[in-house]
Design a protein around this motif. Sequence first.
Motif, PDB file in Angstrom:
ATOM      1  N   ASN A   1       0.825  -1.208   0.000  1.00  0.00           N
ATOM      2  CA  ASN A   1       0.000   0.000   0.000  1.00  0.00           C
ATOM      3  C   ASN A   1       0.859   1.257   0.000  1.00  0.00           C
ATOM      4  OD1 ASN A   1      -1.774  -2.107   1.907  1.00  0.00           O
ATOM      5  ND2 ASN A   1      -2.957  -0.998   0.383  1.00  0.00           N
ATOM      6  N   PRO A   2       1.667   1.458  -1.040  1.00  0.00           N
ATOM      7  CA  PRO A   2       2.503   2.661  -1.093  1.00  0.00           C
ATOM      8  C   PRO A   2       1.639   3.912  -1.103  1.00  0.00           C
ATOM      9  CG  PRO A   2       2.406   1.598  -3.239  1.00  0.00           C
ATOM     10  CD  PRO A   2       1.775   0.643  -2.266  1.00  0.00           C
ATOM     11  N   GLY A   3       2.106   4.934  -0.417  1.00  0.00           N
ATOM     12  CA  GLY A   3       1.342   6.174  -0.339  1.00  0.00           C
ATOM     13  C   GLY A   3       0.674   6.362   1.002  1.00  0.00           C
ATOM     14  N   ARG A   4       0.549   5.285   1.765  1.00  0.00           N
ATOM     15  CA  ARG A   4      -0.046   5.394   3.095  1.00  0.00           C
ATOM     16  C   ARG A   4       1.037   5.669   4.136  1.00  0.00           C
ATOM     17  NH1 ARG A   4      -4.754   0.812   3.964  1.00  0.00           N
ATOM     18  NH2 ARG A   4      -6.148   1.505   2.285  1.00  0.00           N
ATOM     19  N   PRO A   5       0.664   6.315   5.261  1.00  0.00           N
ATOM     20  CA  PRO A   5       1.648   6.564   6.317  1.00  0.00           C
ATOM     21  C   PRO A   5       2.049   5.269   7.005  1.00  0.00           C
ATOM     22  CG  PRO A   5      -0.542   7.178   7.060  1.00  0.00           C
ATOM     23  CD  PRO A   5      -0.666   6.859   5.595  1.00  0.00           C
ATOM     24  N   VAL A   6       3.295   5.197   7.440  1.00  0.00           N
ATOM     25  CA  VAL A   6       3.800   4.039   8.165  1.00  0.00           C
ATOM     26  C   VAL A   6       4.448   4.536   9.442  1.00  0.00           C
ATOM     27  CG1 VAL A   6       5.385   2.083   8.124  1.00  0.00           C
ATOM     28  CG2 VAL A   6       4.210   2.775   6.036  1.00  0.00           C
ATOM     29  N   LYS A   7       4.077   3.951  10.572  1.00  0.00           N
ATOM     30  CA  LYS A   7       4.595   4.400  11.861  1.00  0.00           C
ATOM     31  C   LYS A   7       5.974   3.807  12.113  1.00  0.00           C
ATOM     32  CE  LYS A   7       0.039   5.119  13.931  1.00  0.00           C
ATOM     33  NZ  LYS A   7      -0.881   4.747  15.035  1.00  0.00           N
ATOM     34  N   VAL A   8       6.952   4.371  11.412  1.00  0.00           N
ATOM     35  CA  VAL A   8       8.343   3.972  11.561  1.00  0.00           C
ATOM     36  C   VAL A   8       9.142   5.225  11.887  1.00  0.00           C
ATOM     37  CG1 VAL A   8      10.347   2.935  10.459  1.00  0.00           C
ATOM     38  CG2 VAL A   8       8.059   2.137   9.880  1.00  0.00           C
ATOM     39  N   PRO A   9       9.960   5.217  12.939  1.00  0.00           N
ATOM     40  CA  PRO A   9      10.730   6.404  13.305  1.00  0.00           C
ATOM     41  C   PRO A   9      11.536   6.956  12.138  1.00  0.00           C
ATOM     42  CG  PRO A   9      10.927   4.727  15.000  1.00  0.00           C
ATOM     43  CD  PRO A   9      10.205   4.085  13.847  1.00  0.00           C
ATOM     44  N   PHE A  10      11.475   8.268  11.934  1.00  0.00           N
ATOM     45  CA  PHE A  10      12.247   9.010  10.940  1.00  0.00           C
ATOM     46  C   PHE A  10      11.755   8.812   9.504  1.00  0.00           C
ATOM     47  CE2 PHE A  10      15.207   7.330  14.215  1.00  0.00           C
ATOM     48  CZ  PHE A  10      15.333   8.489  14.961  1.00  0.00           C
ATOM     49  N   ILE A  11      10.750   7.961   9.267  1.00  0.00           N
ATOM     50  CA  ILE A  11      10.311   7.678   7.905  1.00  0.00           C
ATOM     51  C   ILE A  11       8.834   7.991   7.690  1.00  0.00           C
ATOM     52  CG2 ILE A  11       9.815   5.783   6.298  1.00  0.00           C
ATOM     53  CD1 ILE A  11      12.443   4.606   6.879  1.00  0.00           C
ATOM     54  N   GLY A  12       7.980   7.689   8.662  1.00  0.00           N
ATOM     55  CA  GLY A  12       6.529   7.739   8.558  1.00  0.00           C
ATOM     56  C   GLY A  12       5.922   8.576   7.454  1.00  0.00           C
ATOM     57  N   SER A  13       5.996   9.908   7.533  1.00  0.00           N
ATOM     58  CA  SER A  13       5.307  10.778   6.582  1.00  0.00           C
ATOM     59  C   SER A  13       5.943  10.772   5.200  1.00  0.00           C
ATOM     60  CB  SER A  13       5.271  12.211   7.122  1.00  0.00           C
ATOM     61  OG  SER A  13       6.585  12.725   7.260  1.00  0.00           O
ATOM     62  N   LYS A  14       7.178  10.301   5.085  1.00  0.00           N
ATOM     63  CA  LYS A  14       7.863  10.307   3.792  1.00  0.00           C
ATOM     64  C   LYS A  14       7.262   9.301   2.816  1.00  0.00           C
ATOM     65  CE  LYS A  14      12.228  11.982   5.681  1.00  0.00           C
ATOM     66  NZ  LYS A  14      12.071  13.310   5.055  1.00  0.00           N
ATOM     67  N   THR A  15       6.445   8.388   3.303  1.00  0.00           N
ATOM     68  CA  THR A  15       5.792   7.426   2.413  1.00  0.00           C
ATOM     69  C   THR A  15       4.500   7.987   1.823  1.00  0.00           C
ATOM     70  OG1 THR A  15       4.524   6.411   4.212  1.00  0.00           O
ATOM     71  CG2 THR A  15       6.718   5.514   3.766  1.00  0.00           C
ATOM     72  N   GLU A  16       4.012   9.116   2.337  1.00  0.00           N
ATOM     73  CA  GLU A  16       2.737   9.691   1.892  1.00  0.00           C
ATOM     74  C   GLU A  16       2.940  10.577   0.664  1.00  0.00           C
ATOM     75  OE1 GLU A  16      -0.103  10.742   5.236  1.00  0.00           O
ATOM     76  OE2 GLU A  16       1.820  10.882   6.281  1.00  0.00           O
ATOM     77  N   ILE A  17       3.317   9.966  -0.446  1.00  0.00           N
ATOM     78  CA  ILE A  17       3.677  10.744  -1.629  1.00  0.00           C
ATOM     79  C   ILE A  17       2.476  11.396  -2.307  1.00  0.00           C
ATOM     80  CG2 ILE A  17       5.710   9.327  -2.037  1.00  0.00           C
ATOM     81  CD1 ILE A  17       4.211   7.976  -4.315  1.00  0.00           C
ATOM     82  N   PHE A  18       1.257  10.991  -1.938  1.00  0.00           N
ATOM     83  CA  PHE A  18       0.069  11.585  -2.545  1.00  0.00           C
ATOM     84  C   PHE A  18      -0.595  12.622  -1.643  1.00  0.00           C
ATOM     85  CE2 PHE A  18       0.160   7.191  -4.413  1.00  0.00           C
ATOM     86  CZ  PHE A  18       0.630   7.594  -5.653  1.00  0.00           C
ATOM     87  N   SER A  19       0.058  12.975  -0.543  1.00  0.00           N
ATOM     88  CA  SER A  19      -0.491  14.013   0.331  1.00  0.00           C
ATOM     89  C   SER A  19      -0.365  15.371  -0.348  1.00  0.00           C
ATOM     90  CB  SER A  19       0.254  14.025   1.667  1.00  0.00           C
ATOM     91  OG  SER A  19       1.598  14.449   1.485  1.00  0.00           O
ATOM     92  N   ALA A  20      -1.141  16.346   0.130  1.00  0.00           N
ATOM     93  CA  ALA A  20      -1.127  17.683  -0.474  1.00  0.00           C
ATOM     94  C   ALA A  20       0.271  18.290  -0.441  1.00  0.00           C
ATOM     95  CB  ALA A  20      -2.118  18.578   0.265  1.00  0.00           C
ATOM     96  N   ASN A  21       1.009  18.029   0.622  1.00  0.00           N
ATOM     97  CA  ASN A  21       2.348  18.603   0.751  1.00  0.00           C
ATOM     98  C   ASN A  21       3.354  17.953  -0.187  1.00  0.00           C
ATOM     99  OD1 ASN A  21       4.478  20.189   2.100  1.00  0.00           O
ATOM    100  ND2 ASN A  21       5.144  18.184   2.848  1.00  0.00           N
ATOM    101  N   MET A  22       3.249  16.635  -0.389  1.00  0.00           N
ATOM    102  CA  MET A  22       4.247  15.913  -1.174  1.00  0.00           C
ATOM    103  C   MET A  22       4.013  15.988  -2.678  1.00  0.00           C
ATOM    104  SD  MET A  22       6.542  14.731   0.862  1.00  0.00           S
ATOM    105  CE  MET A  22       7.356  13.505  -0.157  1.00  0.00           C
ATOM    106  N   ARG A  23       2.797  16.231  -3.118  1.00  0.00           N
ATOM    107  CA  ARG A  23       2.503  16.206  -4.555  1.00  0.00           C
ATOM    108  C   ARG A  23       3.299  17.238  -5.345  1.00  0.00           C
ATOM    109  NH1 ARG A  23      -3.802  14.811  -5.885  1.00  0.00           N
ATOM    110  NH2 ARG A  23      -4.109  13.214  -4.283  1.00  0.00           N
ATOM    111  N   GLN A  24       3.665  18.329  -4.706  1.00  0.00           N
ATOM    112  CA  GLN A  24       4.393  19.390  -5.406  1.00  0.00           C
ATOM    113  C   GLN A  24       5.770  18.935  -5.894  1.00  0.00           C
ATOM    114  OE1 GLN A  24       5.825  22.564  -2.687  1.00  0.00           O
ATOM    115  NE2 GLN A  24       5.174  21.222  -0.997  1.00  0.00           N
ATOM    116  N   TYR A  25       6.269  17.823  -5.353  1.00  0.00           N
ATOM    117  CA  TYR A  25       7.612  17.360  -5.695  1.00  0.00           C
ATOM    118  C   TYR A  25       7.632  16.312  -6.806  1.00  0.00           C
ATOM    119  CZ  TYR A  25       8.527  19.508  -1.150  1.00  0.00           C
ATOM    120  OH  TYR A  25       8.601  20.384  -0.095  1.00  0.00           O
TER     121      TYR A  25
END
Length: 313
Positions: free
Chosen positions: A171-195
Amino acid sequence: MKKILLLSILSAFIFSGFAQEIPRFNPDTIKTITLDSVVNIKAERLNIETFINRIVNDTSFYESFRDMKRYSFIAENRIFSYDKKNKVDGKIYRKIKHSNAGQYKMEYLMKEESGNLYKKNGKYQLYTIEMFDYIFMNAYNTDFIPNAPASDGKGGTNEGYKNKLKTLIFNPGRPVKVPFIGSKTEIFSANMRQYYDYTFTSGTYLDSIPVYRFKVSVKPDLSSWTKDGIMIKELVTIFDKRNFNILGRYVDMKYGNMLFDFDVKMNIEMGYFGEDKLPTKITYQGNWDYPFKKEERASFLIVHKDYKLEKGK
């Protein structure tokens, strides 16, 4: 505990390109698709959200692995580990017959191993191999036994990590509760789409299936500092045009900081067998480096074939 969790998540599938690459182990793209032309999705009455929603909410990709327990099949598994000079220092080859006719049985048709693979206690020398074996090659048989109890994530160290690994892989694109990584997997979030850039291509999969290839890749004109902070560099998903089933997934991930570095290329391909969609090929390549642990480098090629649906399954 957080350090152990991070090590386990990363070591399950973190690999990088080697100086001496073996072409068939280098999953740079899904090889079984022939591309035709760039697609104007608006003309076909589709939009980006259609593809993104399918990727984020899809459960069929993981269910395809669960459906394997209704079939008998042959698995060929090749694993290579490497030293710091990128020379092979460990090899595993397994040809296994998985039989689900009646009570589950696993028969080794061929088993070859060489090199520095195991510790004195019999466990794998590389934690990468142990976790990969647990998730995909089923060292403990759990996922292939019909009606096996589902894990609640609390049944032990490996069980807890397994659920998080499933999210990262299936399920790529969903958040994962892993230290230092979690939000970096949310590539479809409003903040990440710009990249990211999004491209759509029409093609043919396995010589006969009409497909869309949806590619999400980091924008080339970003600053080096910004690129270094983005974990998922590229995500390619193959959709069957006829029913929007996901038939293939390729992901390229790379990230590093003062605590760890990793670089992974991963490819999973599916095929139709009767009414079911089942995994046919899994390839991985890369490395990870973590303080106080030996740097791990490995590549994998997993092929499933000769599927046979068993009666009553």
